[in-house]
Design an enzyme around this catalytic site. Structure first.
Site, mmCIF file in Angstrom:
data_model
loop_
_atom_site.group_PDB
_atom_site.id
_atom_site.type_symbol
_atom_site.label_atom_id
_atom_site.label_comp_id
_atom_site.label_asym_id
_atom_site.label_seq_id
_atom_site.Cartn_x
_atom_site.Cartn_y
_atom_site.Cartn_z
ATOM 1 N N LYS A 213 12.066 -12.326 4.602
ATOM 2 C CA LYS A 213 11.292 -11.848 3.451
ATOM 3 C C LYS A 213 12.222 -11.148 2.461
ATOM 4 C CE LYS A 213 7.485 -8.797 2.278
ATOM 5 N NZ LYS A 213 6.361 -7.993 2.708
ATOM 6 N N GLU A 219 20.628 -8.716 10.931
ATOM 7 C CA GLU A 219 20.749 -9.712 12.002
ATOM 8 C C GLU A 219 20.639 -11.127 11.444
ATOM 9 O OE1 GLU A 219 18.717 -7.158 11.882
ATOM 10 O OE2 GLU A 219 18.562 -6.108 13.805
ATOM 11 N N GLY A 273 5.532 -8.987 6.704
ATOM 12 C CA GLY A 273 6.341 -9.845 7.580
ATOM 13 C C GLY A 273 5.569 -10.322 8.801
ATOM 14 N N ARG A 274 4.906 -9.392 9.491
ATOM 15 C CA ARG A 274 4.230 -9.762 10.746
ATOM 16 C C ARG A 274 2.941 -10.552 10.504
ATOM 17 N NH1 ARG A 274 4.695 -4.543 9.701
ATOM 18 N NH2 ARG A 274 2.884 -3.191 9.413
ATOM 19 N N GLU A 360 3.697 -2.665 15.482
ATOM 20 C CA GLU A 360 4.339 -2.306 14.211
ATOM 21 C C GLU A 360 3.273 -1.857 13.205
ATOM 22 O OE1 GLU A 360 8.304 -4.149 12.719
ATOM 23 O OE2 GLU A 360 6.784 -5.126 11.516
ATOM 24 N N HIS A 391 1.606 -12.208 39.857
ATOM 25 C CA HIS A 391 2.649 -12.018 40.866
ATOM 26 C C HIS A 391 3.713 -11.062 40.373
ATOM 27 C CE1 HIS A 391 1.167 -15.041 43.665
ATOM 28 N NE2 HIS A 391 0.700 -15.631 42.579
ATOM 29 N N LYS A 549 17.957 1.449 11.949
ATOM 30 C CA LYS A 549 18.786 0.550 11.133
ATOM 31 C C LYS A 549 19.890 1.334 10.440
ATOM 32 C CE LYS A 549 15.242 -2.766 9.570
ATOM 33 N NZ LYS A 549 14.528 -3.224 8.377
HETATM 34 O O1 F6P Z 1 11.821 -11.100 7.023
HETATM 35 P P1 F6P Z 1 12.812 -9.986 6.995
HETATM 36 O O2 F6P Z 1 12.874 -9.299 5.688
HETATM 37 O O3 F6P Z 1 14.174 -10.488 7.421
HETATM 38 O O4 F6P Z 1 12.354 -8.890 8.028
HETATM 39 C C1 F6P Z 1 12.204 -9.161 9.397
HETATM 40 C C2 F6P Z 1 11.419 -8.119 10.116
HETATM 41 O O5 F6P Z 1 12.003 -6.842 9.972
HETATM 42 C C3 F6P Z 1 11.006 -5.846 9.856
HETATM 43 O O6 F6P Z 1 10.977 -5.412 8.543
HETATM 44 C C4 F6P Z 1 11.294 -4.647 10.688
HETATM 45 O O7 F6P Z 1 11.732 -4.942 11.968
HETATM 46 C C5 F6P Z 1 9.731 -6.565 10.218
HETATM 47 O O8 F6P Z 1 8.608 -5.962 9.726
HETATM 48 C C6 F6P Z 1 10.002 -7.897 9.653
HETATM 49 O O9 F6P Z 1 9.113 -8.830 10.149
#
Ligand code: F6P
Length: 601
Positions: A213, A219, A273-274, A360, A391, A549
């Protein structure tokens, strides 16, 4: 900081608190004897059967919960969400994931502008692009068709699409559509995840979709740069244009990264995002794998739940009922966790997805106005497919702590198996567990029953199950595309045979076919929103992920300075300094400035 009334100061909250004492006097065993209560706690929506009779609640509890919803102005908040008001106040954004799956002719406004045409513009672009890739009209740098896709993304840019992909993987129609193609997800910045994802793939036939987003997530961006290197070292830098595309709200950064803006698929800041699986975040990778028509069915399934959530009265509104019951369990009965237990391997990624959607969203410490809360919000969500969970952690659920459970079963397996000499089919074997577990939790087993069974005296306490442990059951008709008309008439026939009054079926105009697991997803999204609306929090921001972060970025700078310039570790507490120093010393033999190194797998 405003000081609006907290929900815990309202009369309905106080009444529910007092009502706990009444409920504590009743065992679920007794509640389950009341057939008319049980019948009133079962409802059907689109062929999905919801049974919440094993909640520690009476019809009186439900009425009190509806009053609580009224005090929390839940209906008004739902309307504000659908009207595109900026209910995510700390980020000054509206919350309109429902617009992502709205029919082409729907009107949903954000800031006075109908956003649905923009949504469909992107969907049409995805349809066109995915068809070109799938048909071989779009080829890679060496002229070969792109049959494999690696979607890079994390959190909301990963978990929802992974869930849907996992649910579709063994579905008959989807299998046909995906023949000869692979879809993989690279989320973790751990280089091992990169190695596992590129194993067996040829850059010549691979398309990388970078999903972010913000297009700034550390990462995702490092993984994207790594796969860009993987492609350009094999095929030359000019190959990136043919082998990498992006999904983002930040099209400027997409271009700066080196991806052609024509190959970028937009979404908007009003999509959390979620809650983004129905945007290009999920639709692009899934359309590349299964074709757009399958994904369109999935959008329709989610849309049917949105209509239901928006218009059904609370007594018959599945997400509202589920949300209120969760509030009851967390805030009044004091159960801080919830287990999500699908009796279907196809739903194995449902719990991890809902973990993000729920935790979240609702893991907050202050009200939407910034007032510290004197009550807990959110719950600890976890889960595994049954019977694997049985199990593993069910021991604790049966005899240890009380954890409300969501049992999710499916009537028809995607992959039926029956061996002629077996008592039941493999799916019936699985479902025997689905039907047995909720009653085992509700009824338990008394010492008297054990004594009648001649259980040795010293084992009686060990074999006693207190019962009175709440759960709810959701029975989906199938995980396949199905005909709603058939399902509904089948259940009505059942009512006639068993002399039961037919269950309430909301009067909705529905498309003929779609996937019930998507409805499940939308039901849980809205359930989480209802919980947040009642608790009076902002379920649509996530400030809690920021601190870790920024501390990681301080460590990153230190690792760079120590490795490249031999600087000692400074500015951390004793423990962290010791850990980092040990790590640096023990990994000193790893070359500090190697030429580019890619996994050797
Ligand atoms: O889509 P992006 O901006 O890479 O963010 C990934 C994820 O990181 C967060 O902002 C925080 O972990 C989530 O809410 C989001 O889904």
């Amino acid at each position: 900081m405003a000081s609006s009334t907290l929900i815990c100061d309202t009369e309905p909250w106080k009444e529910l608190r007092a009502h706990v004492e009444d409920i504590n006097k009743t065992h679920l065993r007794d509640l389950m004897n009341d057939t008319s209560r049980c019948q009133s706690m079962m409802m059907e929506f689109d062929g999905i059967l919801l049974d919440y009779s094993r909640q520690r609640a009476t019809t009186g509890t439900l009425n009190k919960l509806f009053s609580l919803a009224e005090a929390a102005r839940v209906k008004e908040k739902i309307n504000r969400m659908f009207n595109g008001e900026r209910i995510n106040s700390t980020e000054n954004r509206s919350v309109l994931h429902v617009a992502l799956r709205a029919p082409r002719d729907a009107v949903i406004n954000s800031d006075g502008k109908n956003v649905v045409p923009e949504v469909w513009q992107v969907l049409d672009k995805i349809r066109d692009f995915s068809e070109r890739v799938r048909s071989g009209a779009w080829v890679g740098a060496t002229g070969k068709a792109l049959k494999d896709v690696v979607a890079i993304g994390i959190g909301g840019s990963f978990l929802g699409p992974l869930f849907v992909h996992t649910a579709l993987q063994t579905e008959a129609e989807a299998i046909e559509c995906a023949r000869g193609r692979q879809l993989r997800f690279l989320a973790n910045v751990d280089p091992i995840d990169i190695a596992r994802n590129i194993t067996g793939l040829n850059p010549e036939t691979t398309l990388v979709v970078v999903v972010s987003k913000t297009f700034t997530t550390a990462e995702t961006m490092l993984n994207a740069r790594t796969l860009r290197e993987w492609i350009s070292s094999a095929l030359g830098p000019q190959a990136v244009a043919k082998h990498m595309v992006a999904v983002s709200t930040n099209l400027k950064l997409v271009e700066q990264f080196g991806i052609d803006p024509n190959n970028a698929f937009a979404f908007w800041d009003w999509v959390g995002g979620r809650y983004s699986v129905c945007s290009a975040v999920g639709v692009l990778p899934l359309s590349l794998q299964y074709g757009f028509p399958i994904v369109e069915k999935f959008l329709k399934g989610a849309s049917s739940v949105d209509q239901h959530f928006y218009s059904a009265p609370f007594e018959k509104n599945v997400p509202v009922l589920l949300g209120l019951l969760s509030v009851w369990n967390v805030s009044f009965l004091g159960y801080s966790a919830r287990a999500i237990l699908p009796y279907s391997q196809a739903l194995e990624k449902f719990a991890p997805h809902i973990q993000q959607v729920s935790m979240e969203s609702n893991g907050k410490g202050v009200s939407i106005d910034g007032v510290p809360l004197p009550y807990e919000t959110g719950e600890i969500d976890f889960g595994e497919p049954g019977t694997n969970g049985q199990h593993s952690f069910y021991q604790l659920i049966h005899q240890g702590r009380v954890i409300p459970c969501d049992f999710i079963g499916v009537v028809k397996s995607q992959q039926p198996v029956y061996l002629k000499d077996e008592v039941v089919s493999n799916h019936d074997e699985l479902m025997s567990n689905f039907f047995a577990q909720p009653d085992a939790l509700a009824y338990g087993k008394t010492p008297e029953q054990l004594q009648k069974e001649n259980v040795a005296e010293h084992l009686v306490s060990h074999k006693t199950f207190s019962g009175n442990r709440p759960s709810l059951s959701i029975l989906l008709p199938s995980l396949n595309a199905y005909n709603i008309g058939q399902i509904i008439s089948a259940s009505c026939e059942h009512c006639v045979k068993t002399n039961m009054p037919p269950l309430a079926i909301p009067n909705l105009k529905l498309p003929a076919t779609f996937f019930p697991f998507v409805q499940l997803l939308a039901i849980y999204e809205h359930r989480v929103a209802v919980q947040g609306f009642v608790w009076g929090i902002n379920s649509f921001d996530q400030w809690g992920v920021e601190l870790g972060k920024s501390l990681a970025s301080q460590v990153r700078k230190q690792l760079h300075a120590s490795r490249k310039k031999g600087e000692s570790v400074e500015g951390f507490n004793f423990s962290t300094k010791t850990l980092i120093t040990t790590y640096l010393e023990a990994s000193a033999d790893v070359p500090s400035d190697p030429s580019t190194l890619l996994p050797k797998i």
